[in-house]
Design a protein around this motif. Structure first.
Motif, PDB file in Angstrom:
ATOM      1  N   LEU A 115       0.833  -1.203   0.000  1.00  0.00           N
ATOM      2  CA  LEU A 115       0.000   0.000   0.000  1.00  0.00           C
ATOM      3  C   LEU A 115       0.866   1.251   0.000  1.00  0.00           C
ATOM      4  O   LEU A 115       0.535   2.241  -0.672  1.00  0.00           O
ATOM      5  CB  LEU A 115      -0.923  -0.009   1.215  1.00  0.00           C
ATOM      6  N   SER A 116       1.983   1.230   0.719  1.00  0.00           N
ATOM      7  CA  SER A 116       2.879   2.387   0.734  1.00  0.00           C
ATOM      8  C   SER A 116       3.400   2.701  -0.662  1.00  0.00           C
ATOM      9  O   SER A 116       3.638   3.864  -1.002  1.00  0.00           O
ATOM     10  CB  SER A 116       4.067   2.116   1.669  1.00  0.00           C
ATOM     11  N   ARG A 117       3.556   1.676  -1.478  1.00  0.00           N
ATOM     12  CA  ARG A 117       4.136   1.858  -2.810  1.00  0.00           C
ATOM     13  C   ARG A 117       3.093   2.118  -3.880  1.00  0.00           C
ATOM     14  O   ARG A 117       3.331   2.883  -4.818  1.00  0.00           O
ATOM     15  CB  ARG A 117       4.957   0.624  -3.196  1.00  0.00           C
ATOM     16  N   THR A 118       1.931   1.483  -3.787  1.00  0.00           N
ATOM     17  CA  THR A 118       0.995   1.507  -4.912  1.00  0.00           C
ATOM     18  C   THR A 118      -0.269   2.332  -4.684  1.00  0.00           C
ATOM     19  O   THR A 118      -0.919   2.720  -5.654  1.00  0.00           O
ATOM     20  CB  THR A 118       0.556   0.070  -5.279  1.00  0.00           C
ATOM     21  N   ALA A 119      -0.642   2.610  -3.447  1.00  0.00           N
ATOM     22  CA  ALA A 119      -1.852   3.395  -3.200  1.00  0.00           C
ATOM     23  C   ALA A 119      -1.590   4.862  -3.508  1.00  0.00           C
ATOM     24  O   ALA A 119      -0.462   5.350  -3.398  1.00  0.00           O
ATOM     25  CB  ALA A 119      -2.301   3.233  -1.756  1.00  0.00           C
ATOM     26  N   ALA A 155       6.355  -4.586  14.964  1.00  0.00           N
ATOM     27  CA  ALA A 155       6.875  -4.368  13.612  1.00  0.00           C
ATOM     28  C   ALA A 155       5.760  -3.958  12.666  1.00  0.00           C
ATOM     29  O   ALA A 155       5.937  -3.073  11.813  1.00  0.00           O
ATOM     30  CB  ALA A 155       7.565  -5.638  13.105  1.00  0.00           C
ATOM     31  N   VAL A 156       4.604  -4.580  12.806  1.00  0.00           N
ATOM     32  CA  VAL A 156       3.483  -4.242  11.927  1.00  0.00           C
ATOM     33  C   VAL A 156       2.994  -2.823  12.214  1.00  0.00           C
ATOM     34  O   VAL A 156       2.730  -2.043  11.302  1.00  0.00           O
ATOM     35  CB  VAL A 156       2.336  -5.254  12.095  1.00  0.00           C
ATOM     36  N   ARG A 157       2.894  -2.453  13.497  1.00  0.00           N
ATOM     37  CA  ARG A 157       2.384  -1.123  13.819  1.00  0.00           C
ATOM     38  C   ARG A 157       3.355  -0.033  13.375  1.00  0.00           C
ATOM     39  O   ARG A 157       2.945   1.036  12.935  1.00  0.00           O
ATOM     40  CB  ARG A 157       2.072  -1.014  15.319  1.00  0.00           C
ATOM     41  N   ALA A 163       3.554   3.976   6.798  1.00  0.00           N
ATOM     42  CA  ALA A 163       2.697   4.008   5.615  1.00  0.00           C
ATOM     43  C   ALA A 163       1.777   5.225   5.650  1.00  0.00           C
ATOM     44  O   ALA A 163       1.538   5.871   4.615  1.00  0.00           O
ATOM     45  CB  ALA A 163       1.874   2.721   5.528  1.00  0.00           C
ATOM     46  N   LEU A 164       1.237   5.546   6.818  1.00  0.00           N
ATOM     47  CA  LEU A 164       0.399   6.738   6.931  1.00  0.00           C
ATOM     48  C   LEU A 164       1.185   8.002   6.569  1.00  0.00           C
ATOM     49  O   LEU A 164       0.644   8.930   5.964  1.00  0.00           O
ATOM     50  CB  LEU A 164      -0.157   6.855   8.355  1.00  0.00           C
ATOM     51  N   ALA A 165       2.473   8.030   6.940  1.00  0.00           N
ATOM     52  CA  ALA A 165       3.296   9.188   6.596  1.00  0.00           C
ATOM     53  C   ALA A 165       3.520   9.273   5.091  1.00  0.00           C
ATOM     54  O   ALA A 165       3.439  10.348   4.491  1.00  0.00           O
ATOM     55  CB  ALA A 165       4.631   9.107   7.328  1.00  0.00           C
ATOM     56  N   VAL A 166       3.800   8.137   4.461  1.00  0.00           N
ATOM     57  CA  VAL A 166       4.047   8.120   3.016  1.00  0.00           C
ATOM     58  C   VAL A 166       2.808   8.541   2.246  1.00  0.00           C
ATOM     59  O   VAL A 166       2.889   9.244   1.234  1.00  0.00           O
ATOM     60  CB  VAL A 166       4.498   6.707   2.578  1.00  0.00           C
ATOM     61  N   LEU A 167       1.633   8.128   2.720  1.00  0.00           N
ATOM     62  CA  LEU A 167       0.380   8.404   2.017  1.00  0.00           C
ATOM     63  C   LEU A 167      -0.334   9.630   2.580  1.00  0.00           C
ATOM     64  O   LEU A 167      -1.523   9.836   2.299  1.00  0.00           O
ATOM     65  CB  LEU A 167      -0.549   7.181   2.107  1.00  0.00           C
ATOM     66  N   PHE A 168       0.374  10.440   3.350  1.00  0.00           N
ATOM     67  CA  PHE A 168      -0.247  11.600   3.994  1.00  0.00           C
ATOM     68  C   PHE A 168      -0.874  12.527   2.950  1.00  0.00           C
ATOM     69  O   PHE A 168      -0.235  12.894   1.958  1.00  0.00           O
ATOM     70  CB  PHE A 168       0.799  12.372   4.803  1.00  0.00           C
ATOM     71  N   PRO A 169      -2.140  12.919   3.149  1.00  0.00           N
ATOM     72  CA  PRO A 169      -2.848  13.741   2.148  1.00  0.00           C
ATOM     73  C   PRO A 169      -2.462  15.214   2.229  1.00  0.00           C
ATOM     74  O   PRO A 169      -3.148  16.020   2.846  1.00  0.00           O
ATOM     75  CB  PRO A 169      -4.322  13.519   2.509  1.00  0.00           C
ATOM     76  N   GLU A 170      -1.377  15.578   1.576  1.00  0.00           N
ATOM     77  CA  GLU A 170      -0.909  16.962   1.631  1.00  0.00           C
ATOM     78  C   GLU A 170      -1.872  17.938   0.968  1.00  0.00           C
ATOM     79  O   GLU A 170      -1.977  19.076   1.355  1.00  0.00           O
ATOM     80  CB  GLU A 170       0.465  17.080   0.954  1.00  0.00           C
ATOM     81  N   HIS A 171      -2.575  17.459  -0.064  1.00  0.00           N
ATOM     82  CA  HIS A 171      -3.454  18.354  -0.821  1.00  0.00           C
ATOM     83  C   HIS A 171      -4.912  18.108  -0.464  1.00  0.00           C
ATOM     84  O   HIS A 171      -5.791  18.135  -1.315  1.00  0.00           O
ATOM     85  CB  HIS A 171      -3.234  18.164  -2.322  1.00  0.00           C
ATOM     86  N   ASP A 172      -5.190  17.859   0.803  1.00  0.00           N
ATOM     87  CA  ASP A 172      -6.542  17.618   1.293  1.00  0.00           C
ATOM     88  C   ASP A 172      -7.261  18.954   1.409  1.00  0.00           C
ATOM     89  O   ASP A 172      -6.988  19.746   2.311  1.00  0.00           O
ATOM     90  CB  ASP A 172      -6.458  16.910   2.649  1.00  0.00           C
ATOM     91  N   ALA A 173      -8.201  19.204   0.494  1.00  0.00           N
ATOM     92  CA  ALA A 173      -8.859  20.505   0.444  1.00  0.00           C
ATOM     93  C   ALA A 173      -9.622  20.808   1.734  1.00  0.00           C
ATOM     94  O   ALA A 173      -9.531  21.902   2.286  1.00  0.00           O
ATOM     95  CB  ALA A 173      -9.821  20.548  -0.750  1.00  0.00           C
ATOM     96  N   GLY A 174     -10.378  19.821   2.218  1.00  0.00           N
ATOM     97  CA  GLY A 174     -11.157  20.050   3.422  1.00  0.00           C
ATOM     98  C   GLY A 174     -10.355  19.911   4.698  1.00  0.00           C
ATOM     99  O   GLY A 174     -10.769  20.395   5.756  1.00  0.00           O
TER     100      GLY A 174
END
Length: 283
Positions: A115-119, A155-157, A163-174
């Motif tokens: 998910l970190s790579r492809t989402a 390790a999983v957590r 992963a949340l950092a990689v996919l962080f929504p920087e351009h989240d309008a709301g």
């Protein structure tokens, strides 16, 4: 000489798990060593007819991920598929989401890394699934009596936090998704039962430019730890650890190889921002 695509497909159907694992290792290196082919916008699949061998390999990997009796092969197949995929590949994203609750540790880790790579950054469904997994079992005090299993859960957590950092929504309008992700990471940094997981969450906050929040969490923990002893510690934020500072940019670069990035191909890669070095804690 590395095996051809046809040989890899044949090896993936071999009855010996060791042979299938060798094929998966070769397929993973293949995916990371080449530029993904041009794709059709509708299907996100290679549009060149000469890519039939790659399509056959992709099908064999998907079959291995879904049906192989050896959990190591299933996890390796997902990792290899992620290496071949492009950012936004719906099929791979859905496959990874379905494996987040797998009983096998390596499969759960492979799912998070996939998910970190492809989402796509800011994908609400993916972010919600990652936050949900982080909320399960992380707030109790040492929920596992088995130290080895507890370390595996850690390790999983840690992988979920990154992963949340990689996919962080920087351009989240709301701003809703960004706030939800920040709140989730902060809660892990405040309340997770394991110190390594809490440190990982705080380092992620620093890398995302939320250093003041990470500082508050560290001070809060110090206050809890030393309140009974009357010890006053300096309110200083240590520099984010070198492991976290290196891990996030590497993951970003891997996403850019797959045709994505922070803006998924439109705005270039998102760079992790580190806080300036602060004096070490001298207490």
């Amino acid at each position: 000489m590395p095996p051809s695509l046809a040989q890899l497909v044949q090896m993936l159907h071999d009855p010996a798990p060791s042979t299938r694992l060798r094929a998966l290792s070769s397929a993973s290196r293949l995916g990371g060593s080449r530029t993904p082919p041009p794709t059709d916008a509708a299907s996100n699949r290679p549009r060149d007819g000469g890519q039939r061998g790659e399509e056959a390999l992709r099908g064999a990997l998907a079959n291995c991920c879904a049906r192989d009796e050896d959990p190591r092969c299933r996890a390796g197949a997902l990792a290899a598929l992620s290496g071949m995929a492009r950012v936004g590949d719906v099929e791979i994203v859905q496959m990874a989401l379905s494996r987040l609750t797998d009983t096998f540790l390596d499969m759960r880790l492979a799912a998070v890394e996939s998910l970190s790579r492809t989402a796509r950054a800011g994908d609400p469904a993916v972010l919600s699934a990652l936050r949900s997994r982080l909320g399960e079992g992380g707030q109790q005090r040492n929920p596992s009596r088995n130290a080895c299993r507890a370390r595996e859960a850690n390790a999983v957590r840690i992988a979920l936090v990154r992963a949340l950092a990689v996919l962080f929504p920087e351009h989240d309008a709301g701003g809703g998704e960004a706030l939800a992700v920040t709140a989730c990471i902060a809660e892990v940094g405040r309340g997770d039962w394991d110190a390594e997981v809490r440190d990982a969450a705080r380092n992620v906050l620093v890398s995302l430019g939320k250093g003041s929040l990470a500082d508050d969490l560290r001070v809060e923990e110090r206050g809890d730890r030393y309140r009974d002893y009357g010890i006053h510690r300096n309110n200083q934020l240590p520099e984010a650890c070198s492991t976290m500072q290196a891990a996030l940019p590497l993951c970003m670069a891997d996403r850019r190889k797959a045709g994505g990035g922070a803006g998924d191909g439109e705005g270039g890669g998102k760079e992790c921002r580190s806080m300036p070095e602060a004096p070490a804690d001298r207490d």
